[in-house]
Design a protein around this motif. Structure first.
Motif, PDB file in Angstrom:
ATOM      1  N   UNK A  89      44.172  16.801 -47.343  1.00 14.31           N
ATOM      2  CA  UNK A  89      43.270  15.673 -47.123  1.00 14.31           C
ATOM      3  C   UNK A  89      43.183  14.723 -48.297  1.00 14.31           C
ATOM      4  N   UNK A  90      44.033  14.944 -49.310  1.00 13.09           N
ATOM      5  CA  UNK A  90      43.912  14.172 -50.549  1.00 13.09           C
ATOM      6  C   UNK A  90      44.379  12.732 -50.409  1.00 13.09           C
TER       7      UNK A  90
ATOM      8  N   UNK B  21      50.572  13.574 -34.431  1.00 12.84           N
ATOM      9  CA  UNK B  21      50.541  12.612 -35.537  1.00 12.84           C
ATOM     10  C   UNK B  21      49.489  13.006 -36.572  1.00 12.84           C
ATOM     11  N   UNK B  22      48.402  13.607 -36.116  1.00 15.48           N
ATOM     12  CA  UNK B  22      47.327  13.995 -37.040  1.00 15.48           C
ATOM     13  C   UNK B  22      47.718  15.179 -37.917  1.00 15.48           C
ATOM     14  N   UNK B  23      48.800  15.882 -37.561  1.00 16.21           N
ATOM     15  CA  UNK B  23      49.259  17.012 -38.373  1.00 16.21           C
ATOM     16  C   UNK B  23      50.190  16.577 -39.504  1.00 16.21           C
TER      17      UNK B  23
ATOM     18  N   UNK C 155      56.112  13.952 -46.596  1.00 12.10           N
ATOM     19  CA  UNK C 155      55.313  13.791 -45.386  1.00 12.10           C
ATOM     20  C   UNK C 155      55.872  14.718 -44.313  1.00 12.10           C
ATOM     21  N   UNK C 156      55.059  15.638 -43.838  1.00  6.74           N
ATOM     22  CA  UNK C 156      55.534  16.629 -42.869  1.00  6.74           C
ATOM     23  C   UNK C 156      54.337  17.302 -42.207  1.00  6.74           C
ATOM     24  N   UNK C 157      54.643  18.170 -41.263  1.00  3.14           N
ATOM     25  CA  UNK C 157      53.624  18.958 -40.572  1.00  3.14           C
ATOM     26  C   UNK C 157      52.901  19.838 -41.587  1.00  3.14           C
ATOM     27  N   UNK C 158      51.573  19.773 -41.581  1.00  7.13           N
ATOM     28  CA  UNK C 158      50.776  20.540 -42.544  1.00  7.13           C
ATOM     29  C   UNK C 158      51.030  22.052 -42.436  1.00  7.13           C
ATOM     30  N   UNK C 159      51.459  22.525 -41.263  1.00  9.22           N
ATOM     31  CA  UNK C 159      51.696  23.956 -41.088  1.00  9.22           C
ATOM     32  C   UNK C 159      52.867  24.465 -41.932  1.00  9.22           C
ATOM     33  N   UNK C 160      53.716  23.564 -42.402  1.00  9.84           N
ATOM     34  CA  UNK C 160      54.821  23.987 -43.260  1.00  9.84           C
ATOM     35  C   UNK C 160      54.321  24.557 -44.581  1.00  9.84           C
ATOM     36  N   UNK C 161      53.165  24.104 -45.042  1.00  5.09           N
ATOM     37  CA  UNK C 161      52.595  24.657 -46.271  1.00  5.09           C
ATOM     38  C   UNK C 161      51.936  26.016 -46.037  1.00  5.09           C
ATOM     39  N   UNK C 162      51.845  26.439 -44.774  1.00  8.07           N
ATOM     40  CA  UNK C 162      51.228  27.718 -44.449  1.00  8.07           C
ATOM     41  C   UNK C 162      52.249  28.768 -44.004  1.00  8.07           C
ATOM     42  N   UNK C 163      53.522  28.374 -43.897  1.00  5.18           N
ATOM     43  CA  UNK C 163      54.502  29.295 -43.303  1.00  5.18           C
ATOM     44  C   UNK C 163      54.787  30.509 -44.190  1.00  5.18           C
TER      45      UNK C 163
END
Length: 311
Positions: free
Chosen positions: A135-136, A191-193, A226-234
Motif C-alpha cells: 500500500x506504499x 486490477x486492484x491486485x 508492478x505485479x500481482x501482490x500474491x507473488x510476494x506471498x508465494x
C-alpha cells in the motif's frame, strides 16, 4: 543479427572501486581487500564499516541500480520497517548500509525458525510489513519510478512448459505439472491486485532478530516491479502451513485485501518449476538435487492440492 555487446560505463575492478571510494566517499580501502561478486547483472562487495557496495558496468544496469536506490529512499519514509540506507558515490556506484539482523537463508532454516516460539512474532510482523509495502505507492507513483515495464517475476506459462518438456524429470511430474501450468495460464489477477511488489520475499531477504523473532526490515529489492501482490506471498509456504496462515491473516488484518490461498500456492508451484527449468543437467549437483526435491514436494504434497482447488 545479434545485438552488439553492451557499452561499458567502466570496467569494474577492485582498483577502480578503491579509487572511487577514496575520491567520492573519503574511504580508504585497499583494492586487495575488495572481493567482488557478480549478482543480478551487477557487481557486489562487502566492505568494512558494514557497508555494501553495488557497481553497474552498463548504462542499463546503472539505471536499474539508480531506480532501486530511489525506491529505497522513498520506502524509508513510508513503511514502518527498515530498508537499506543508500549512498550514491558516482554514476553506477552505490553504497548501502544494511538493515541489522540475520537472514533465514536456505537449508530448511525458514521452517526450523517458524516452529520456534519466535516464529509466531515473525509471521505477524511479516504479514503486516507486506501489507504496508503493497500500500506504499499508487500505480502512478510506481510508474514514475520507472516500474511500468519491468520483467515478470515468473515466466509465462507457455515458455515454462517448453522448458519443462526438455527436462528428464518431466515424465514423472507431467500429470500434475500440466494441470498446474494450465491453471497458471488461465490466471488473470484483478486490477486492484497489481501493486509494487518486492519480487523475492524469502527467508534470505528478511532481516530478523533471532532472539525475539522481530522483523527488523526487508532488503534486496532488485526484483521489484508492478505485479500481482500474491507473488510476494508465494515463498511464505516454505516456512510451513501454520506459519503461512499466520502471515496471511496478519496481512489481511493490516490491509483491506483478502489473500487468495489458492493463488499463493499456485505461484509457489510455478516458481519451483521455473527454478528446475533453469538448471543445467551437469554441475551444481547440490542445486539440481534441491530443485528436484522442491518440484517433487510441490507435485505430491498440499501445495498442488491447494493450487488446484476449485475457486
Amino acid at each position: 543479427m545479434e545485438d552488439p555487446a553492451p557499452k561499458l560505463l567502466h570496467p569494474i575492478t577492485p582498483a577502480l572501486i578503491s579509487a572511487a571510494l577514496h575520491e567520492h566517499a573519503g574511504l580508504t580501502i585497499a583494492p586487495e581487500s575488495i572481493k567482488l561478486e557478480h549478482r543480478h547483472g551487477r557487481w557486489f562487495a562487502r566492505l568494512k564499516h558494514d557497508l555494501l557496495l553495488f557497481a553497474a558496468e552498463t548504462p542499463e544496469t546503472a539505471a536499474r541500480l539508480s531506480r532501486e536506490g530511489n525506491l529505497l529512499r522513498m520506502l524509508a519514509q513510508r513503511v514502518p520497517f527498515a530498508v537499506p540506507r543508500v549512498h550514491d558515490i558516482a554514476p553506477g556506484l552505490q553504497l548501502r548500509s544494511p538493515v541489522p539482523g540475520s537472514p533465514l537463508a536456505g537449508n530448511g532454516r525458514e521452517r526450523d525458525f517458524a516452529e520456534q516460539p519466535q516464529g509466531t512474532r515473525l509471521a505477524a510482523e511479516l504479514g503486516k510489513a507486506l501489507a504496508h509495502l503493497h500500500g506504499a505507492f499508487t500505480l502512478e507513483e510506481a510508474e514514475g519510478f520507472g516500474f511500468s515495464a519491468t520483467e515478470p517475476v515468473l515466466p509465462p506459462a507457455d515458455a515454462l512448459q517448453e522448458g519443462l518438456l526438455r527436462r528428464p524429470e518431466y515424465l514423472g511430474i507431467a500429470a500434475t505439472a500440466d494441470r498446474l501450468l494450465a491453471r497458471y495460464g488461465e490466471t488473470r489477477p484483478a486490477a486492484t491486485d497489481i501493486v509494487l511488489v518486492h519480487g523475492d520475499i524469502w527467508g534470505g531477504n528478511l532481516a530478523v532478530d533471532l532472539e525475539t523473532g522481530a522483523l527488523n526490515g526487508l532488503f534486496d529489492f532488485a526484483d521489484a516491479g508492478l505485479a500481482d501482490r500474491h507473488l510476494d506471498l508465494m515463498y511464505i509456504h516454505s516456512f510451513g502451513p501454520a506459519f503461512a496462515e499466520r502471515v496471511f491473516r496478519a496481512y489481511e488484518e493490516a490491509g483491506s485485501a483478502p489473500v487468495s490461498r489458492h493463488r499463493t500456492a499456485l505461484y509457489h508451484a510455478i516458481a519451483a518449476f521455473a527454478a528446475l527449468a533453469d538448471m543445467a543437467d551437469k554441475g551444481e549437483d547440490y542445486l539440481l538435487q534441491q530443485r528436484r526435491r522442491w518440484v517433487a514436494e510441490v507435485c505430491s504434497g498440499p501445495i498442488a492440492q491447494i493450487a488446484l482447488k476449485d475457486r
